[in-house]
Scaffold this motif. Sequence first.
Motif, PDB file in Angstrom:
ATOM      1  N   LYS A 143       0.847  -1.196   0.000  1.00 13.75           N
ATOM      2  CA  LYS A 143       0.000   0.000   0.000  1.00 13.75           C
ATOM      3  C   LYS A 143       0.885   1.250   0.000  1.00 13.75           C
ATOM      4  N   PRO A 144       0.395   2.335  -0.611  1.00 13.01           N
ATOM      5  CA  PRO A 144       1.154   3.589  -0.555  1.00 13.01           C
ATOM      6  C   PRO A 144       1.446   3.982   0.893  1.00 13.01           C
ATOM      7  N   GLY A 145       2.666   4.409   1.125  1.00 14.98           N
ATOM      8  CA  GLY A 145       3.083   4.816   2.466  1.00 14.98           C
ATOM      9  C   GLY A 145       3.787   3.722   3.246  1.00 14.98           C
ATOM     10  N   GLN A 146       3.543   2.457   2.873  1.00 14.34           N
ATOM     11  CA  GLN A 146       4.256   1.369   3.533  1.00 14.34           C
ATOM     12  C   GLN A 146       5.709   1.373   3.066  1.00 14.34           C
ATOM     13  N   GLY A 147       6.560   0.773   3.845  1.00 18.30           N
ATOM     14  CA  GLY A 147       7.952   0.707   3.442  1.00 18.30           C
ATOM     15  C   GLY A 147       8.713  -0.373   4.170  1.00 18.30           C
ATOM     16  N   HIS A 148       9.955  -0.510   3.787  1.00 22.20           N
ATOM     17  CA  HIS A 148      10.878  -1.471   4.380  1.00 22.20           C
ATOM     18  C   HIS A 148      12.254  -0.818   4.442  1.00 22.20           C
ATOM     19  N   PRO A 149      13.115  -1.319   5.293  1.00 20.71           N
ATOM     20  CA  PRO A 149      14.494  -0.819   5.282  1.00 20.71           C
ATOM     21  C   PRO A 149      15.126  -1.029   3.899  1.00 20.71           C
ATOM     22  N   ARG A 150      15.773   0.005   3.397  1.00 24.79           N
ATOM     23  CA  ARG A 150      16.405  -0.076   2.069  1.00 24.79           C
ATOM     24  C   ARG A 150      17.383  -1.226   1.978  1.00 24.79           C
ATOM     25  N   ILE A 151      18.153  -1.418   3.015  1.00 25.31           N
ATOM     26  CA  ILE A 151      19.212  -2.427   2.989  1.00 25.31           C
ATOM     27  C   ILE A 151      18.654  -3.837   2.764  1.00 25.31           C
ATOM     28  N   GLU A 152      17.396  -4.060   3.155  1.00 28.92           N
ATOM     29  CA  GLU A 152      16.759  -5.374   2.982  1.00 28.92           C
ATOM     30  C   GLU A 152      16.178  -5.575   1.586  1.00 28.92           C
ATOM     31  N   SER A 153      16.029  -4.500   0.829  1.00 29.33           N
ATOM     32  CA  SER A 153      15.246  -4.572  -0.414  1.00 29.33           C
ATOM     33  C   SER A 153      16.058  -5.005  -1.627  1.00 29.33           C
ATOM     34  N   ILE A 154      15.373  -5.694  -2.517  1.00 29.79           N
ATOM     35  CA  ILE A 154      15.950  -5.991  -3.820  1.00 29.79           C
ATOM     36  C   ILE A 154      16.230  -4.676  -4.539  1.00 29.79           C
ATOM     37  N   CYS A 155      15.352  -3.701  -4.348  1.00 32.84           N
ATOM     38  CA  CYS A 155      15.491  -2.399  -5.013  1.00 32.84           C
ATOM     39  C   CYS A 155      16.857  -1.769  -4.740  1.00 32.84           C
ATOM     40  N   GLN A 156      17.254  -1.719  -3.495  1.00 35.56           N
ATOM     41  CA  GLN A 156      18.563  -1.139  -3.152  1.00 35.56           C
ATOM     42  C   GLN A 156      19.678  -1.950  -3.793  1.00 35.56           C
ATOM     43  N   ARG A 157      19.526  -3.245  -3.817  1.00 33.46           N
ATOM     44  CA  ARG A 157      20.558  -4.111  -4.385  1.00 33.46           C
ATOM     45  C   ARG A 157      20.675  -3.925  -5.894  1.00 33.46           C
ATOM     46  N   ILE A 158      19.564  -3.604  -6.551  1.00 33.80           N
ATOM     47  CA  ILE A 158      19.612  -3.292  -7.977  1.00 33.80           C
ATOM     48  C   ILE A 158      20.344  -1.970  -8.183  1.00 33.80           C
ATOM     49  N   VAL A 159      19.994  -0.965  -7.396  1.00 33.56           N
ATOM     50  CA  VAL A 159      20.612   0.361  -7.534  1.00 33.56           C
ATOM     51  C   VAL A 159      22.117   0.304  -7.311  1.00 33.56           C
ATOM     52  N   ASP A 160      22.552  -0.457  -6.315  1.00 33.35           N
ATOM     53  CA  ASP A 160      24.000  -0.481  -6.048  1.00 33.35           C
ATOM     54  C   ASP A 160      24.740  -1.601  -6.788  1.00 33.35           C
ATOM     55  N   GLY A 161      24.033  -2.319  -7.670  1.00 32.42           N
ATOM     56  CA  GLY A 161      24.677  -3.300  -8.536  1.00 32.42           C
ATOM     57  C   GLY A 161      24.894  -4.678  -7.945  1.00 32.42           C
ATOM     58  N   ARG A 162      24.344  -4.951  -6.760  1.00 29.99           N
ATOM     59  CA  ARG A 162      24.520  -6.284  -6.163  1.00 29.99           C
ATOM     60  C   ARG A 162      23.578  -7.316  -6.756  1.00 29.99           C
ATOM     61  N   MET A 163      22.498  -6.864  -7.407  1.00 32.47           N
ATOM     62  CA  MET A 163      21.564  -7.782  -8.049  1.00 32.47           C
ATOM     63  C   MET A 163      21.231  -7.231  -9.430  1.00 32.47           C
ATOM     64  N   PRO A 164      20.901  -8.119 -10.367  1.00 28.61           N
ATOM     65  CA  PRO A 164      20.551  -7.663 -11.712  1.00 28.61           C
ATOM     66  C   PRO A 164      19.164  -7.007 -11.735  1.00 28.61           C
ATOM     67  N   CYS A 165      18.900  -6.263 -12.800  1.00 31.62           N
ATOM     68  CA  CYS A 165      17.596  -5.602 -12.942  1.00 31.62           C
ATOM     69  C   CYS A 165      16.468  -6.602 -13.143  1.00 31.62           C
ATOM     70  N   VAL A 166      16.772  -7.750 -13.727  1.00 31.03           N
ATOM     71  CA  VAL A 166      15.758  -8.789 -13.938  1.00 31.03           C
ATOM     72  C   VAL A 166      16.150 -10.023 -13.134  1.00 31.03           C
ATOM     73  N   ILE A 167      15.217 -10.461 -12.303  1.00 28.08           N
ATOM     74  CA  ILE A 167      15.399 -11.699 -11.551  1.00 28.08           C
ATOM     75  C   ILE A 167      14.222 -12.594 -11.934  1.00 28.08           C
ATOM     76  N   PRO A 168      14.460 -13.616 -12.743  1.00 27.02           N
ATOM     77  CA  PRO A 168      13.358 -14.457 -13.231  1.00 27.02           C
ATOM     78  C   PRO A 168      12.595 -15.202 -12.135  1.00 27.02           C
ATOM     79  N   ASP A 169      13.289 -15.530 -11.025  1.00 22.99           N
ATOM     80  CA  ASP A 169      12.629 -16.236  -9.929  1.00 22.99           C
ATOM     81  C   ASP A 169      13.357 -15.911  -8.622  1.00 22.99           C
ATOM     82  N   VAL A 170      12.692 -15.149  -7.771  1.00 17.59           N
ATOM     83  CA  VAL A 170      13.294 -14.699  -6.514  1.00 17.59           C
ATOM     84  C   VAL A 170      13.389 -15.819  -5.487  1.00 17.59           C
ATOM     85  N   THR A 171      12.400 -16.679  -5.434  1.00 16.62           N
ATOM     86  CA  THR A 171      12.315 -17.677  -4.368  1.00 16.62           C
ATOM     87  C   THR A 171      13.589 -18.499  -4.176  1.00 16.62           C
ATOM     88  N   PRO A 172      14.176 -19.068  -5.231  1.00 17.47           N
ATOM     89  CA  PRO A 172      15.363 -19.897  -4.991  1.00 17.47           C
ATOM     90  C   PRO A 172      16.607 -19.117  -4.567  1.00 17.47           C
TER      91      PRO A 172
END
Length: 178
Positions: free
Chosen positions: A79-108
């Motif tokens: 929901k709008p306004g909800q959030g999570h710590p940046r350090i935990e997010s895939i989003c932060q990892r994409i921005v800093d290059g630790r994860m690719p922009c496309v992850i076909p399957d996150v679960t494994p």
Amino acid sequence: MDDKTPQGDADDLETWASRVAAITPDIHTHGNLTERSIASLLRMVREQLDLEVVFVGEFVDDHRVFRHISSKTIDAIIKPGQGHPRIESICQRIVDGRMPCVIPDVTPIRTTNGLPAYYHGMGAHVGVPVRFTDGRLYGVLCGFSFEPRADLDERDVKRLEMAAKAAARLLAQAEGRA
């Protein structure tokens, strides 16, 4: 979903760019018009990439805060306004290059990458940074599905990058930066 033949790539991206441009008028937008424009942009991204949820998240201090969301269901899991710590997010990892922009399957890869439990059961994830024209990072434009998606590729990342630029223009206009 669009045909992904090599011949269709250039036309497909050109069509995508013209659709994005139509959503981002050069006139100064305010309030509800900006919200509607961003909602239209996210809906188009979600439908074209066939994702469950697409969102713009703002990086505020040490958190990623969901600002704009398009979901296939009325009761979105975020929901709008909800959030999570940046350090935990895939989003932060994409921005800093630790994860690719496309992850076909996150679960494994969730546990091996130290992702929190709220990523359990996620299929595909795709995301790109949202930056203002002055280079300042606003946050991210991301989307995900509940099923794995091996068909998402670099062309889809380019689509998201175009949409992220459009979102940045709209957000800048709303802030009076344009």
